[in-house]
Design an enzyme around this catalytic site. Sequence first.
Site, PDB file in Angstrom:
ATOM      1  N   LYS A 143       0.859  -1.194   0.000  1.00  0.00           N
ATOM      2  CA  LYS A 143       0.000   0.000   0.000  1.00  0.00           C
ATOM      3  C   LYS A 143       0.887   1.233   0.000  1.00  0.00           C
ATOM      4  O   LYS A 143       1.950   1.239   0.633  1.00  0.00           O
ATOM      5  CB  LYS A 143      -0.849   0.011   1.274  1.00  0.00           C
ATOM      6  CG  LYS A 143      -2.064   0.881   1.175  1.00  0.00           C
ATOM      7  CD  LYS A 143      -3.190   0.128   0.508  1.00  0.00           C
ATOM      8  CE  LYS A 143      -4.371   1.004   0.220  1.00  0.00           C
ATOM      9  NZ  LYS A 143      -5.454   0.234  -0.404  1.00  0.00           N
ATOM     10  N   GLY A 188     -24.956   1.647   1.748  1.00  0.00           N
ATOM     11  CA  GLY A 188     -24.004   2.284   0.827  1.00  0.00           C
ATOM     12  C   GLY A 188     -24.357   1.992  -0.615  1.00  0.00           C
ATOM     13  O   GLY A 188     -24.174   0.871  -1.101  1.00  0.00           O
TER      14      GLY A 188
HETATM   15  P1  NAI Z   1     -18.161   4.476  -3.009  1.00  0.00           P
HETATM   16  O1  NAI Z   1     -17.462   5.636  -2.408  1.00  0.00           O
HETATM   17  O2  NAI Z   1     -18.532   4.501  -4.448  1.00  0.00           O
HETATM   18  O3  NAI Z   1     -19.519   4.201  -2.185  1.00  0.00           O
HETATM   19  C1  NAI Z   1     -19.614   4.250  -0.804  1.00  0.00           C
HETATM   20  C2  NAI Z   1     -21.013   4.788  -0.476  1.00  0.00           C
HETATM   21  O4  NAI Z   1     -21.242   4.673   0.927  1.00  0.00           O
HETATM   22  C3  NAI Z   1     -21.226   6.253  -0.842  1.00  0.00           C
HETATM   23  O5  NAI Z   1     -22.389   6.375  -1.646  1.00  0.00           O
HETATM   24  C4  NAI Z   1     -21.384   6.943   0.520  1.00  0.00           C
HETATM   25  O6  NAI Z   1     -22.256   8.044   0.478  1.00  0.00           O
HETATM   26  C5  NAI Z   1     -21.968   5.830   1.349  1.00  0.00           C
HETATM   27  N1  NAI Z   1     -21.846   5.958   2.785  1.00  0.00           N
HETATM   28  C6  NAI Z   1     -20.812   6.464   3.506  1.00  0.00           C
HETATM   29  N2  NAI Z   1     -21.113   6.378   4.831  1.00  0.00           N
HETATM   30  C7  NAI Z   1     -22.324   5.791   4.937  1.00  0.00           C
HETATM   31  C8  NAI Z   1     -23.152   5.427   6.037  1.00  0.00           C
HETATM   32  N3  NAI Z   1     -22.785   5.636   7.295  1.00  0.00           N
HETATM   33  N4  NAI Z   1     -24.362   4.859   5.771  1.00  0.00           N
HETATM   34  C9  NAI Z   1     -24.749   4.632   4.499  1.00  0.00           C
HETATM   35  N5  NAI Z   1     -24.002   4.964   3.426  1.00  0.00           N
HETATM   36  C10 NAI Z   1     -22.813   5.533   3.657  1.00  0.00           C
HETATM   37  O7  NAI Z   1     -17.269   3.205  -2.667  1.00  0.00           O
HETATM   38  P2  NAI Z   1     -17.281   1.787  -3.371  1.00  0.00           P
HETATM   39  O8  NAI Z   1     -16.233   1.741  -4.406  1.00  0.00           O
HETATM   40  O9  NAI Z   1     -18.679   1.401  -3.712  1.00  0.00           O
HETATM   41  O10 NAI Z   1     -16.760   0.855  -2.179  1.00  0.00           O
HETATM   42  C11 NAI Z   1     -17.616   0.518  -1.098  1.00  0.00           C
HETATM   43  C12 NAI Z   1     -16.811  -0.225  -0.040  1.00  0.00           C
HETATM   44  O11 NAI Z   1     -16.275  -1.422  -0.610  1.00  0.00           O
HETATM   45  C13 NAI Z   1     -15.606   0.560   0.500  1.00  0.00           C
HETATM   46  O12 NAI Z   1     -15.440   0.219   1.851  1.00  0.00           O
HETATM   47  C14 NAI Z   1     -14.441   0.014  -0.303  1.00  0.00           C
HETATM   48  O13 NAI Z   1     -13.226   0.120   0.392  1.00  0.00           O
HETATM   49  C15 NAI Z   1     -14.849  -1.439  -0.460  1.00  0.00           C
HETATM   50  N6  NAI Z   1     -14.262  -2.085  -1.627  1.00  0.00           N
HETATM   51  C16 NAI Z   1     -14.488  -1.588  -2.889  1.00  0.00           C
HETATM   52  C17 NAI Z   1     -13.952  -2.215  -3.991  1.00  0.00           C
HETATM   53  C18 NAI Z   1     -14.233  -1.724  -5.387  1.00  0.00           C
HETATM   54  O14 NAI Z   1     -13.984  -2.487  -6.340  1.00  0.00           O
HETATM   55  N7  NAI Z   1     -14.768  -0.525  -5.572  1.00  0.00           N
HETATM   56  C19 NAI Z   1     -13.100  -3.403  -3.856  1.00  0.00           C
HETATM   57  C20 NAI Z   1     -12.997  -3.901  -2.494  1.00  0.00           C
HETATM   58  C21 NAI Z   1     -13.544  -3.228  -1.437  1.00  0.00           C
END
Ligand code: NAI
Length: 379
Positions: A84, A185
């Site tokens: 990282k 989310g």
């Molecule tokens: P993203 O940033 O597109 O979506 C996250 C969403 O969660 C946002 O819409 C945000 O407003 C919402 N959010 C934040 N706090 C919240 C709460 N307390 N209650 C409800 N909603 C809340 O992120 P993404 O890419 O969808 O990733 C989601 C999770 O999955 C993250 O933890 C990320 O680290 C993990 N992840 C993502 C991968 C990927 O391919 N994008 C791969 C592996 C893990």
Amino acid sequence: MFDARSLAGLIATHSHEQVVFVADAESGLRAVIAIHSTALGPSLGGVRFWHYEDESAAVLDAIRLSEAMSFKASAAGLHVGGGKAVVMLAEPFAPHPDGMLRALGRAIDDLGGRYLAAEDVGATPHDMDVIATETRWVTGVDRGRGGSGDPSPMTAFGVLCGMHAACSTVFGSRTLTGRHVVIQGAGHVGAELARLLVALDARVSVADVDERRVAALVGELGVAALPSEAVFDTSGDVFAPCALGGALNDETVPRLQFPIVAGAANNQLAHPEIDDVLVGRGILYAPDFVINAGGIINLAAEFTGYDAEVALRDTARIELRTGQIFAEARNQGIAPGRAAERFARERIKREALPGGRFRPGDATAWTNGLPLTRLRPNT
Ligand code: NAI
């Protein structure tokens, strides 16, 4: 702030191979690159741009995240290790100066391929292009240039596979049809997961602090909307944390009314003992780093020439692997998160490269014998 002794102790405790501090006076770059393990191949992990309270916080973040990447890659059966990079910035989402990115690229290049960079929080495709002007050790090429593109759909598919395994264990049937899944989310992964579940005729409810994202999904898919604070007071079959880390903590777990937790978020357990608390409450937790590996599996498929079918097939194995981990947890009388970590550590030990680490120059070591085709082409 750590003193030098406690910092070395921290690195030793987590068994890191190398932690590199990077500073560039001209561009103001301040970064830490942590290589946790290259026992299975070069370390792979995102470059995170973030505002940290102090340097200790940045080091700790790099150390924890790189260790988690080792476990994720190992459990996914990949021939890469965990690394990282974190860049310390007062305003992480402001545009990143090219000089700073190039200085980071040179530091990555100096590691000779022992660390492979990818996009993470705060990084843009443009940032990665600039870093790639100084080093070839950058992954994550867009689809238009023959790469793997956005990892989120594959991540969502892997999470779905993990859910199937959990349903088999809890309900005796893998089907999600008719099951009520609550997604916390509605971001990149959460939205894609909702699409996959709706296509299977599952009942889906979605919550997000950003109500526009929920409204968009309600309009597109006809899913139900939940206020973001209501997810822990709602009942259903599967709770899918797809927002930030730490969703499962001492305050929320006692309120959970789901027999299954299976979601995409990294580091869902606020602390390791939450794993045991979930067992005590009769809730089956599908370990996050096992079921959210679709994105990294997709990325690693680039190394030998990206093929979406191959990436999909490898990601589908998450269902079998998750089922194995549930069975091992049961047989060993331990919580699934602990069983997953044991599973990952054992593979790292069993399949370690000669000498226990990857040495620059041996490209086939990390493509499992297949010829290396590409990393990110220079632009
Ligand atoms: P993203 O940033 O597109 O979506 C996250 C969403 O969660 C946002 O819409 C945000 O407003 C919402 N959010 C934040 N706090 C919240 C709460 N307390 N209650 C409800 N909603 C809340 O992120 P993404 O890419 O969808 O990733 C989601 C999770 O999955 C993250 O933890 C990320 O680290 C993990 N992840 C993502 C991968 C990927 O391919 N994008 C791969 C592996 C893990």
